[in-house]
Design a protein around this motif. Structure first.
Motif, PDB file in Angstrom:
ATOM      1  N   GLN A 135      62.969  69.415   8.884  1.00  0.00           N
ATOM      2  CA  GLN A 135      62.735  70.622   9.854  1.00  0.00           C
ATOM      3  C   GLN A 135      62.155  71.255   9.713  1.00  0.00           C
ATOM      4  OE1 GLN A 135      65.012  73.576   8.366  1.00  0.00           O
ATOM      5  NE2 GLN A 135      64.145  75.071  10.796  1.00  0.00           N
ATOM      6  N   HIS A 139      59.119  71.305  12.156  1.00  0.00           N
ATOM      7  CA  HIS A 139      58.771  72.114  13.196  1.00  0.00           C
ATOM      8  C   HIS A 139      57.785  72.002  13.921  1.00  0.00           C
ATOM      9  CE1 HIS A 139      58.532  76.455  13.919  1.00  0.00           C
ATOM     10  NE2 HIS A 139      60.176  76.177  13.767  1.00  0.00           N
ATOM     11  N   PRO A 140      57.279  72.434  14.724  1.00  0.00           N
ATOM     12  CA  PRO A 140      56.293  72.398  15.978  1.00  0.00           C
ATOM     13  C   PRO A 140      55.112  73.439  15.183  1.00  0.00           C
ATOM     14  CG  PRO A 140      57.709  72.943  17.311  1.00  0.00           C
ATOM     15  CD  PRO A 140      58.746  72.672  15.602  1.00  0.00           C
ATOM     16  N   GLU A 141      55.884  74.531  14.581  1.00  0.00           N
ATOM     17  CA  GLU A 141      54.617  75.413  13.983  1.00  0.00           C
ATOM     18  C   GLU A 141      54.487  75.927  12.744  1.00  0.00           C
ATOM     19  OE1 GLU A 141      56.327  78.936  16.149  1.00  0.00           O
ATOM     20  OE2 GLU A 141      55.812  77.828  17.907  1.00  0.00           O
ATOM     21  N   VAL A 162      62.902  69.659  18.649  1.00  0.00           N
ATOM     22  CA  VAL A 162      63.031  71.316  19.730  1.00  0.00           C
ATOM     23  C   VAL A 162      62.820  70.971  21.029  1.00  0.00           C
ATOM     24  CG1 VAL A 162      61.362  72.556  18.375  1.00  0.00           C
ATOM     25  CG2 VAL A 162      60.012  72.278  20.330  1.00  0.00           C
TER      26      VAL A 162
END
Lengths: 306, 414
Positions: A135, A139-141, A162
């Motif tokens: 995760q 996670h893109p950020e 997402v």
């Protein structure tokens, strides 16, 4: 001849029976557990799926009402579809990658022990840990996307986790990462059991190596492939913790799976009846998928084979 | 033999009644799920008060944010005949079946002695009663529709404290221009539902809110006003960042604390995160109830007292029933918990700015809105979680589809 034989046969049978007594005693607790707890709980769940139970089990009878609601519940229908996609991709990918890894290690590479340990290592981790780690990574950020963008590739995008239509594939990636090492270990054991004479024979016949693997080795590994597939299939049916740790079923309902639907209804939503109906559907599906195989492997008379 | 020893015991007890209590404290086993730092400190207020009153508090904390694990364990023990002395629940419908099956003690005597009818807001009284009898002891009120914001971020972007949801939407471009996420949100279904309820209460108004979760739900859901609420809710999605799905609420709060985001809608338990970061309400961060009606969505915790047979357990329960509503205990507990006292007659001037705002809202019957969990079953609540989270996360889903799905979910589970 027959006269002399009769008493010895009888005593042989009783001997065999006597020898089985300790085994029967040793197995009795396991048999009781299987019958009372597994089968009992199974029947109990099926019974509850025909009741109107909410938080506490009640034993009224409402017919197929819970099943009607179940199949009209979008989330459950979506969950079934998700698990089918996940199951096919996960099993196929694990078998292919596991087989390639096993072949790689079987080439008598240097540091074989180190490689074997590395490949098997993910399997030693719980799905919760795997899920959390992936995760963060996806996670893109926080993870890969941000890292690559920070290196200067500002257009790099990898945000499957997402994206509702791609999120199931991230679950497949994480699960394959974890489980393909196990397939490797099983198939490697099989490869090691293959007689080296066979390899010498194929070399004399000048058969290309890939052809030996595909046409000779793979069929010989059939029992190992079956074992690995069954283990992986069990993992598919019970897929729950990875989803909870990685996506919590989201975005939206995009990565919901049946086991999570069942758990949520039992414990969070005080809806034992609907949860039991979903559990029963899952059970029936698994039995339906397994029974042809069980019949072919175990029940069909041996002579009828081929 | 047994009778004589019992007589002896009785005589002893009569002679040394005071000392006997001290020597053999009333044991009270309490199941709850307050395990995080601030929560554990809060529950210790109860434990200390009970121990000081001569009891012995046996703490059975069972971790797990929403309390499912604790509730499951407690329910299993109650049904299995080995009940705890006292057990936590969220205010609302969760305890219906336990009451119906006669597992819980009736608290009418304590309620009459403590004048509970006039002590609590009407919605809390209703949620604690079943068939006109009290079965639950409310200990706090959590506001679930607070809009928290970072004062510096808003000031930099020239945004004033929003009064309506249109204000929030209008501030989006200004905040985006400053390079911050306008709206921090945790994309988990319960948080999506919490945000939807905040918009429903603020933009739809108190009446619509009560109808949607009340008897005449279908008519309210079909109304144009509900559709408008859904539109506003969907537009909020544009103010959120791509990392929203799956995020924990406290991670979203951290974005506001660190100035990476402007707003967050969360319950008042989020104040604990601001407090831990050394921020005070009114200074580094602000809190507002958005909407013309100012409806305060009230959640909260109650304790129930399972029926116990032994006299010691009953005595312990009686003691707890009076002690937990003691004014000093209530203020101390709720200050640590981040909630406001369940009773409305207390002086809250020692509490923080948000708590004072909340306490003022709760005093006004027109602003008292029960949380959805008071009004609808866990089943319906969960089904609506699914519908709402899918709507927020599916860009292609139209408002009309959502309204139809919402109505169907209410129909199937209501």
């Amino acid at each position: 001849m027959s006269k002399a034989n009769a008493p010895s046969a009888a005593s042989g049978a009783s001997m065999r029976w006597r020898r089985q007594i300790p085994a029967a005693i040793a197995l009795a607790p396991a048999a009781v557990i299987v019958i009372v707890i597994y089968i009992g709980a199974m029947l109990w769940t099926v019974r509850l799926s025909f009741s109107s139970s909410k938080m506490l089990p009640v034993f009224d009878f409402v017919g197929w009402q819970q099943y009607e609601r179940l199949f009209n519940t979008e989330r459950f229908v979506l969950s079934t579809w998700n698990i089918a996609v996940f199951g096919v991709l996960f099993i196929v990918a694990c078998l292919i990658i596991g087989f390639l890894l096993a072949v790689f290690i079987d080439q008598n590479v240097r540091f074989e022990d180190a490689f074997r340990t590395i490949f098997l290592y993910p399997y030693a981790m719980s799905f919760i840990v795997t899920g959390l780690a992936w995760q963060w990574f996806l996670h893109p950020e926080l993870g890969l996307q941000k890292a690559v963008r920070d290196w200067g590739f500002t257009n790099f995008t990898f945000d499957w986790i997402v994206q509702p239509n791609l999120v199931m594939y991230t679950l497949v990636i994480a699960a394959v990462w974890q489980a393909s090492g196990l397939v490797m270990a099983i198939l490697l054991a099989g490869l090691r059991g293959i007689d080296s004479e066979l390899w010498k024979a194929t070399r004399i016949d000048a058969i290309p190596t890939w052809r030996v693997y595909v046409s000779i080795i793979l069929p010989m590994l059939r029992p190992m492939l079956v074992t690995a597939s069954v283990l992986l299939a069990v993992g598919v049916a019970k897929l729950y913790d990875l989803v909870v740790a990685m996506t919590k079923g989201g975005p939206g309902l995009a990565s919901e799976v049946p086991a999570k639907f069942i758990m949520d209804n039992f414990f969070e939503r005080s809806n034992v009846g609907l949860g039991s109906a979903a559990a029963t559907v899952l059970l029936v599906t698994v039995v339906a998928l397994l029974s042809p195989w069980i019949y072919a492997e175990h029940l069909r008379p041996k002579g009828a084979r081929k | 033999m047994r009778a004589s020893s019992q007589l002896l015991g009785l005589a002893f007890a009569a002679l040394l009644s005071g000392a006997a209590i001290a020597a053999e404290p009333m044991k009270a086993e309490v199941i709850h799920w307050w395990t995080s730092g601030g929560e554990a400190a809060a529950v210790k207020v109860f434990a200390d008060a009970y121990n000081n009153a001569g009891g012995q508090w046996i703490d059975s904390a069972i971790a797990g944010g929403g309390g499912e694990a604790a509730r499951t364990a407690g329910i299993n023990r109650i049904v299995g005949g080995n009940p705890p002395t006292m057990m936590q629940f969220n205010t609302g419908k969760q305890l219906d079946e336990l009451v119906n099956n006669d597992y819980l003690a009736n608290l009418d005597a304590a309620a009459a002695a403590g004048k509970w009818d006039s002590l609590f807001p009407k919605a809390i009284v209703n949620a604690s009663q079943r068939g006109g009898h009290y079965y639950a002891l409310p200990v706090n009120i959590h506001g679930a529709n607070w809009l928290f914001y970072n004062t510096k971020v808003l000031a930099d972007a020239g945004v004033a404290e929003p009064k309506t949801w249109s204000d929030v939407l209008a501030s989006g471009p200004k905040l985006k221009a400053k390079g911050v996420i306008p709206f921090a949100h945790g994309g988990q279904s319960w948080q999506d539902h919490l945000l939807f309820d905040a918009v429903l209460a603020g933009e739809g108004g108190s009446d619509l809110y009560l109808q949607v979760y009340g008897k005449d739900a279908q008519a309210a859901i079909a109304s144009p006003k509900f559709k408008h609420v859904a539109e506003v809710f969907k537009q909020l999605r544009d103010l959120m960042d791509p990392g929203m799905p799956g995020r924990n609420w406290n991670d979203a709060t951290a974005l506001v604390i660190t100035g990476k985001a402007g707003f967050q809608v969360m319950g008042d338990w989020a104040k604990g995160e601001f407090l831990a970061a050394g921020q005070t309400p009114g200074k580094e961060y602000g809190c507002a109830i958005v909407g013309a009606d100012g409806g305060y969505v009230m959640g909260g915790d109650v304790f129930v007292f399972p029926k116990v047979k032994d006299a010691g357990g009953q005595a312990a329960q009686a003691k707890l029933e009076s002690l937990m509503l003691d004014p000093a205990v209530q203020i101390a507990f709720n200050t640590k918990k981040g909630s406001i006292p369940a009773r409305t007659d207390l002086d809250v001037s020692s509490m923080d700015q948000c708590a004072r705002k909340g306490a003022a809202a709760v005093k006004d019957p027109a602003k008292q809105l029960p949380a959805a969990s008071y009004l609808i079953s866990n089943d319906e609540n969960g089904a609506l979680n699914d519908v709402i989270t899918q709507f927020l996360n599916t860009p292609s889903e139209s408002v009309d589809d959502f309204v139809a799905r919402f109505a169907a979910a209410v129909e199937a589970s209501g």
